[in-house]
Design a protein around this motif. Structure first.
Motif, mmCIF file in Angstrom:
data_model
loop_
_atom_site.group_PDB
_atom_site.id
_atom_site.type_symbol
_atom_site.label_atom_id
_atom_site.label_comp_id
_atom_site.label_asym_id
_atom_site.label_seq_id
_atom_site.Cartn_x
_atom_site.Cartn_y
_atom_site.Cartn_z
ATOM 1 N N LEU A 1 0.832 -1.205 0.000
ATOM 2 C CA LEU A 1 0.000 0.000 0.000
ATOM 3 C C LEU A 1 0.866 1.255 0.000
ATOM 4 O O LEU A 1 0.605 2.211 -0.748
ATOM 5 N N GLY A 2 1.911 1.282 0.817
ATOM 6 C CA GLY A 2 2.776 2.455 0.856
ATOM 7 C C GLY A 2 3.470 2.702 -0.467
ATOM 8 O O GLY A 2 3.537 3.850 -0.942
ATOM 9 N N PHE A 3 3.961 1.646 -1.107
ATOM 10 C CA PHE A 3 4.664 1.829 -2.372
ATOM 11 C C PHE A 3 3.707 2.105 -3.520
ATOM 12 O O PHE A 3 4.062 2.804 -4.474
ATOM 13 N N ALA B 1 3.339 10.194 -6.426
ATOM 14 C CA ALA B 1 4.615 10.908 -6.552
ATOM 15 C C ALA B 1 5.462 10.463 -7.735
ATOM 16 O O ALA B 1 6.376 11.194 -8.127
ATOM 17 N N SER B 2 5.194 9.306 -8.322
ATOM 18 C CA SER B 2 6.078 8.773 -9.368
ATOM 19 C C SER B 2 5.289 7.989 -10.412
ATOM 20 O O SER B 2 5.607 6.842 -10.711
ATOM 21 N N ASN B 3 4.259 8.603 -10.977
ATOM 22 C CA ASN B 3 3.404 7.926 -11.951
ATOM 23 C C ASN B 3 4.205 7.551 -13.197
ATOM 24 O O ASN B 3 4.665 8.431 -13.934
ATOM 25 N N PRO B 4 4.389 6.247 -13.488
ATOM 26 C CA PRO B 4 5.168 5.859 -14.667
ATOM 27 C C PRO B 4 4.398 5.994 -15.979
ATOM 28 O O PRO B 4 5.003 5.873 -17.049
ATOM 29 N N PHE B 5 3.089 6.248 -15.904
ATOM 30 C CA PHE B 5 2.269 6.303 -17.121
ATOM 31 C C PHE B 5 1.760 7.712 -17.427
ATOM 32 O O PHE B 5 0.812 7.869 -18.204
ATOM 33 N N PHE C 1 15.984 4.588 -0.318
ATOM 34 C CA PHE C 1 15.994 6.016 -0.006
ATOM 35 C C PHE C 1 17.234 6.687 -0.600
ATOM 36 O O PHE C 1 17.145 7.759 -1.212
ATOM 37 N N LEU C 2 18.402 6.054 -0.450
ATOM 38 C CA LEU C 2 19.627 6.659 -0.952
ATOM 39 C C LEU C 2 19.590 6.838 -2.465
ATOM 40 O O LEU C 2 20.007 7.872 -2.998
ATOM 41 N N ILE D 1 9.692 8.477 0.665
ATOM 42 C CA ILE D 1 10.297 7.181 0.991
ATOM 43 C C ILE D 1 10.789 7.170 2.427
ATOM 44 O O ILE D 1 10.670 6.165 3.143
ATOM 45 N N LEU D 2 11.352 8.291 2.885
ATOM 46 C CA LEU D 2 11.818 8.376 4.264
ATOM 47 C C LEU D 2 10.657 8.203 5.243
ATOM 48 O O LEU D 2 10.798 7.551 6.283
ATOM 49 N N ALA D 3 9.488 8.775 4.883
ATOM 50 C CA ALA D 3 8.304 8.606 5.731
ATOM 51 C C ALA D 3 7.883 7.138 5.781
ATOM 52 O O ALA D 3 7.547 6.607 6.850
ATOM 53 N N LEU D 4 7.884 6.472 4.619
ATOM 54 C CA LEU D 4 7.547 5.047 4.589
ATOM 55 C C LEU D 4 8.526 4.245 5.442
ATOM 56 O O LEU D 4 8.125 3.349 6.203
ATOM 57 N N LEU D 5 9.822 4.545 5.297
ATOM 58 C CA LEU D 5 10.838 3.854 6.083
ATOM 59 C C LEU D 5 10.570 4.040 7.575
ATOM 60 O O LEU D 5 10.606 3.064 8.354
#
Length: 635
Positions: free
Chosen positions: A133-135, A142-146, A290-291, A313-317
């Motif tokens: 769900l997070g990813f 934030a990162s729509n590939p389409f 994240f890096l 990503i940092l929030a998800l981590l």
């Protein structure tokens, strides 16, 4: 409408992850029996992610420039293999590959792990759904590939030339299979702690996932090291780049977890330690993510340049790791350990092994993250390079190698036979190699000499567990352990030999000149222009001779127009005794060209050993699969 179909599949998969998380929570609480629905949802979610990724492959193969991701990372003149591999050679595409592997891992967990208690399995699938769900949210918001472009550009911007290499086709996917494979170990640990079922059965279910992830990480790191070695033209195989460390850290944690799971499965011990390592291993893969995608690093390996994505990503981590360690803090006190073991035993050896791996992991973690943290706080750039890592982690790695020789020779629970007798031959080999190194190579570093001695001692130590056994009846797990440890010896020997024996020559030469490097005479014959599918180059012809044989090498200095980039393509002559590595640089006003030449004895052992380590892991995985099949067949 093809890109819209991929986007719709991602939205539907995200919705199913929400439903799966809700139903698994109700099942674990005992409110409803949702075993079948949750497993079914996990399978459908994995298939939807696979469908979306196939759609992305299609739009890249077609060079559909109406899709923003294709326009920014592809070009109509690019070779077809790089069009397809370019689908994951960017931020959004690589994250979709990540989510696809995550979804398929959840589907496989739901399908093949039914030997676990229902409550543990469904809790693990719930944890996997929470990760998904997070990813999914990260991709969709934030990162729509389409994402579409209107109007579509006439031509694309092209792929980073450093990524236009066959290595792109297999290096990222193998690493992602390793990274995301650790998510299953993480979910199983969380599920088992929630259900209170941390036992041998959990170890049997977790082991193939950890072993599979470890194999892919080993292959990915080995292949990535060789890719950078020949593609970047700097002559080295490991730079301690933060992104290289991003793959090394989860590998170190996974190695410790793999050994800890073995103790849990064999002795029903190290329960709390195994659960903590499962959380740490996946946390390190999240740190690596994240890096690479936060925008805080400038590297040929890094994709993202938008810090807001890094914050996501940092929030998800933070959410996942905090929640997992919170569960661990609450449940760890209730974990009852198995039978005790003596200080001199295989279990004790594995504990020390894990401690050393954890300390090395901490050293790499601090050396990687400290400069970034200091820059964020002070605004001043700092760097921590090879001298720090080699001087601090190197001696610990030597100790770890010694333990690698000793550990497999110990018995479970208590060692009843003198261990010194078993170590006599390995010790003799190591001592002989060390004396030769000290006398014959005064210029080599102490670490390189210790590495050569360690490799010499490890070679016989890996064979001893096989002595006296019938080769056809020896379990595959024993063969796997021996071959993996043999691979470690081979790699250590290659690293030490490269450090101790490499010779380098940097010179300016014109056609007709002859340069010596190590035992080689290299004649600069000529320079000529050449053209490729989407690049032009200046190519040198070098004739290298040593004794009677002559080898022709043709290093290039290439220029790509889309995007405008200059690269150096090294020419490498590989022999059983080592590699001659040549790089052509820029020319000066007098018509001379910069030449960089290296003679690197036995350097190929580094990567050969890496693949032996992975092969040993594969044999062990097959052995565990055969044992599991027999257990079910005779139940």
């Amino acid at each position: 409408m093809i890109p819209e179909a991929g986007l719709a599949a991602l939205w539907l998969a995200a919705s199913l992850s929400v439903l799966g998380l809700f139903l698994s929570a109700l099942h674990v609480r005992g409110t409803i029996d949702a075993d079948r629905p949750v497993r079914g949802l996990a399978v459908v979610q994995g298939l939807l992610c696979l469908f979306a990724f196939v759609i992305l492959l299609i739009v890249f193969a077609r060079t559909d420039l109406s899709v923003a991701l294709v326009a920014e990372n592809s070009h109509s003149a690019k070779p077809f293999i790089y069009k397809v591999a370019g689908a994951w050679g960017n931020h959004e595409g690589s994250m979709l590959l990540w989510v696809t592997v995550l979804g398929l891992s959840g589907a496989a967990l739901a399908t093949f792990s039914r030997q676990l208690p229902s409550r543990t399995l469904i809790a693990a699938l719930g944890a996997q759904a929470a990760l998904a769900l997070g990813f999914h949210a990260f991709l969709l918001f934030a990162s729509n590939p389409f994402a579409r472009l209107d109007p579509a550009p006439i031509e694309g911007r092209g792929l980073n030339p450093l990524l236009q290499d066959p290595g792109l086709a297999f290096h990222p996917p193998t690493l992602y299979l390793g990274y995301v494979g650790l998510s299953v170990a993480f979910s199983l640990a969380v599920g088992a702690m929630l259900a209170g079922d941390v036992d041998r059965q959990l170890a049997r279910a977790m082991r193939p996932w950890v072993l599979g992830a470890w194999i892919f990480l080993t292959l990915g790191i080995t292949a990535g090291s060789y890719w950078a070695y020949y593609e970047l033209g700097w002559g080295g195989w490991w730079f301690w780049d933060p992104v290289e460390n991003a793959s090394l850290m989860p590998w170190l944690a996974a190695t410790a977890l793999l050994h800890s799971v073995a103790v849990l499965g064999a002795r029903n011990a190290l329960k709390a330690w195994t659960m903590m390592l499962a959380v740490i291993a996946f946390s390190m893969s999240m740190v690596g993510t994240f890096l690479v995608r936060s925008g805080i690093l400038t590297s040929v390996h890094a994709f993202a340049v938008d810090p807001t994505r890094g914050a996501f990503i940092l929030a998800l981590l933070g959410i996942y790791v905090t929640a997992a360690f919170g569960i661990f803090a609450v449940r760890a006190a209730n974990l009852r350990e198995g039978a005790p073991f003596e200080p001199v035993s295989r279990e004790a050896g594995i504990v020390v092994n894990n401690l050393l791996l954890t300390v090395i992991l901490g050293i790499v973690f601090i050396g990687t993250l400290y400069p970034l943290s200091a820059e964020a706080l002070t605004g001043e750039k700092m760097s921590v390079g090879a001298p720090y890592f080699n001087s601090v982690a190197g001696p610990l790695a030597i100790l770890l190698g010694v333990l690698l020789a000793v550990g497999p020779l110990l018995s479970w629970r208590q060692e009843r036979r003198p261990i010194a007798r078993k170590l006599a031959i390995p010790s003799l080999f190591a001592a002989t190699a060390l004396v030769i190194a000290l006398l014959a190579m005064p210029q080599a570093s102490l670490l390189a000499k210790a590495g050569l001695a360690l490799a010499a001692g490890l070679l016989p130590a890996t064979i001893i567990p096989l002595i006296g056994r019938n080769p056809l009846r020896t379990p595959l797990t024993i063969w796997g352990m021996a071959i993996a440890h043999l691979g470690a010896a081979v790699s250590i020997g290659g690293m030490a030999a490269d450090t101790a024996f490499t010779t380098e020559k940097l010179t300016a030469a014109a056609p007709g000149d002859t340069v010596d490097v190590g035992p080689w005479l290299v004649k600069f014959e000529s320079v000529s222009p050449v053209a490729g599918p989407n690049w032009t180059a200046v190519e040198a012809e070098l004739r290298a001779s040593r004794g009677g044989g002559v080898h022709v090498l043709k290093p290039q200095s290439r220029y790509f127009t889309d995007p405008p980039t200059e690269t150096n393509e090294a020419a490498i002559q590989t022999l059983l005794s080592g590699q001659l590595y040549t790089v052509l640089g820029k020319s000066d006003a007098e018509g001379r060209y910069q030449l960089r030449l290296w003679w690197k004895p036995l350097v190929t052992l580094i990567w050969f050993g890496g693949f032996l380590i992975a092969l040993g892991g594969l044999l062990a995985l097959l052995g565990h699969a055969r044992r599991s099949w027999r257990r079910r067949a005779f139940r």
